[in-house]
Design an enzyme around this catalytic site. Structure first.
Site, PDB file in Angstrom:
ATOM      1  N   ASP A  52       0.810  -1.222   0.000  1.00 16.15           N
ATOM      2  CA  ASP A  52       0.000   0.000   0.000  1.00 16.15           C
ATOM      3  C   ASP A  52       0.840   1.267   0.000  1.00 16.15           C
ATOM      4  OD1 ASP A  52      -2.559   1.278   0.066  1.00 16.15           O
ATOM      5  OD2 ASP A  52      -2.317   1.668   2.210  1.00 16.15           O
ATOM      6  N   SER A  93      -6.874   5.619  -0.405  1.00 15.73           N
ATOM      7  CA  SER A  93      -7.153   4.298  -0.965  1.00 15.73           C
ATOM      8  C   SER A  93      -8.621   3.951  -0.754  1.00 15.73           C
ATOM      9  CB  SER A  93      -6.281   3.243  -0.281  1.00 15.73           C
ATOM     10  OG  SER A  93      -4.903   3.564  -0.410  1.00 15.73           O
ATOM     11  N   GLN A 102      -5.435  -1.665  -6.920  1.00 14.91           N
ATOM     12  CA  GLN A 102      -6.072  -0.738  -5.990  1.00 14.91           C
ATOM     13  C   GLN A 102      -6.686   0.428  -6.758  1.00 14.91           C
ATOM     14  OE1 GLN A 102      -4.148   2.430  -3.129  1.00 14.91           O
ATOM     15  NE2 GLN A 102      -4.217   0.492  -2.000  1.00 14.91           N
TER      16      GLN A 102
END
Length: 304
Positions: free
Chosen positions: A219, A243, A293
């Protein structure tokens, strides 16, 4: 374990890898039993007081792993970030045992703060099996990580809490292939980004811990493929990035305390949302994991 005992993780005073190991050492919440298995984990202090998305992903995976046959390993997970997490509070994890079949197991995990979910995730597990085998090739011409500057080299001179946190308190050593986007966005506007990454110190041999830690690190820089395409740096005035969801597939075993190449690209951005995908390779060129993502990227008018 109680919420008071879970506590918060202070900034590391030495090797920040130890803080990652402590972060992933969840405790069972005493006296709490529903149709879920309940675990409690600490939060890692952050300059902006918001839980780092990779943290709650990794902790959710650890919680689900605790409920699965140890002969089965996580091979995929799909999660949605529902609310910003408060980095000043611990997190409760509820794991629902959806299925245990002959070859696969499935778990649903909700991460809670103040009684409401901040993340919802489903993970799938499988034992070792035989089958077809092929993979993507690692890009050629990538410089060795030892030849590239570390985040501390780039940000250590700045007396700012975010710069100091990124430079000295993150458990992963991140080294950009192209110029990093920390304070500027020099270079071609291409929807591509790549970094070498590994923990600063050694990790225990538990392969599940390495899988969870890899989710944590996945991430960090993925949305930079979107920012680079539009000439945006992390300090672009008025920019807001978050995100929205995160999916990951583990293809082959990998150690996060050895260098891994994370190659990222963004195939599309529209409507204040951008999609980013990534492939992770070990130093021998094996494709060990894939990531996708979607992120919210809002910038002031005229800067997109």
């Amino acid at each position: 374990m109680t919420e008071a005992e879970a506590g918060l993780l202070a900034p590391p005073s030495g090797d920040p890898t130890s803080s990652l190991i402590e972060l992933l050492d969840l405790g069972e919440l005493e006296g709490a039993r529903t149709d879920e298995d309940i675990f409690l984990g600490p939060s890692q202090r952050q300059p902006h007081h918001r839980v780092f998305g990779g943290q709650v992903l990794a902790q959710s995976l650890v919680a689900s792993i605790r409920t699965v046959d140890p002969e089965r390993f996580v091979h995929s997970m799909h999660g949605y970030f529902l609310r910003p997490g408060d980095a000043n509070k611990p997190i409760t994890f509820g794991v629902q045992r959806l299925r245990d079949g002959r070859s696969f197991s499935a778990r649903r995990v909700h991460a809670y703060q103040d009684g409401v979910p901040i993340l919802s995730m489903i993970a799938s597990f499988q034992g070792e099996d035989e089958g077809v085998d092929h993979s993507s090739m690692m890009p050629a011409g990538i410089p060795d990580p030892e030849s590239l500057p570390s985040t501390a080299d780039l940000l250590g001179k700045f007396d700012h809490p975010v710069a100091r946190h990124w430079a000295y308190e993150r458990p992963f050593d991140i080294r950009h292939i192209d110029a990093a986007l920390y304070v500027s966005a020099a270079g071609p506007r291409e929807a591509r980004n790549a970094v070498w990454m590994k923990t600063f110190g050694p990790m225990p041999d538990d392969p599940n811990l390495h899988r969870a830690a890899l989710a944590y690190a996945s991430d960090y820089t993925l949305l930079e493929s979107i920012l680079r395409r539009h000439g945006l740096s992390w300090i672009t005035p008025g920019m807001n990035v978050a995100s929205l969801d995160h999916a990951m597939w583990w293809h082959r075993p990998a150690r996060v305390d050895e260098w891994l190449l994370y190659v990222q690209e963004s195939p599309s951005a529209h409507g204040a949302r951008g999609l980013a995908t990534g492939k992770i390779f070990n130093r021998e060129g094996q494709h060990v994991a894939s990531v996708a993502q979607e992120g919210m990227v809002r910038v002031p008018a005229g800067q997109a």
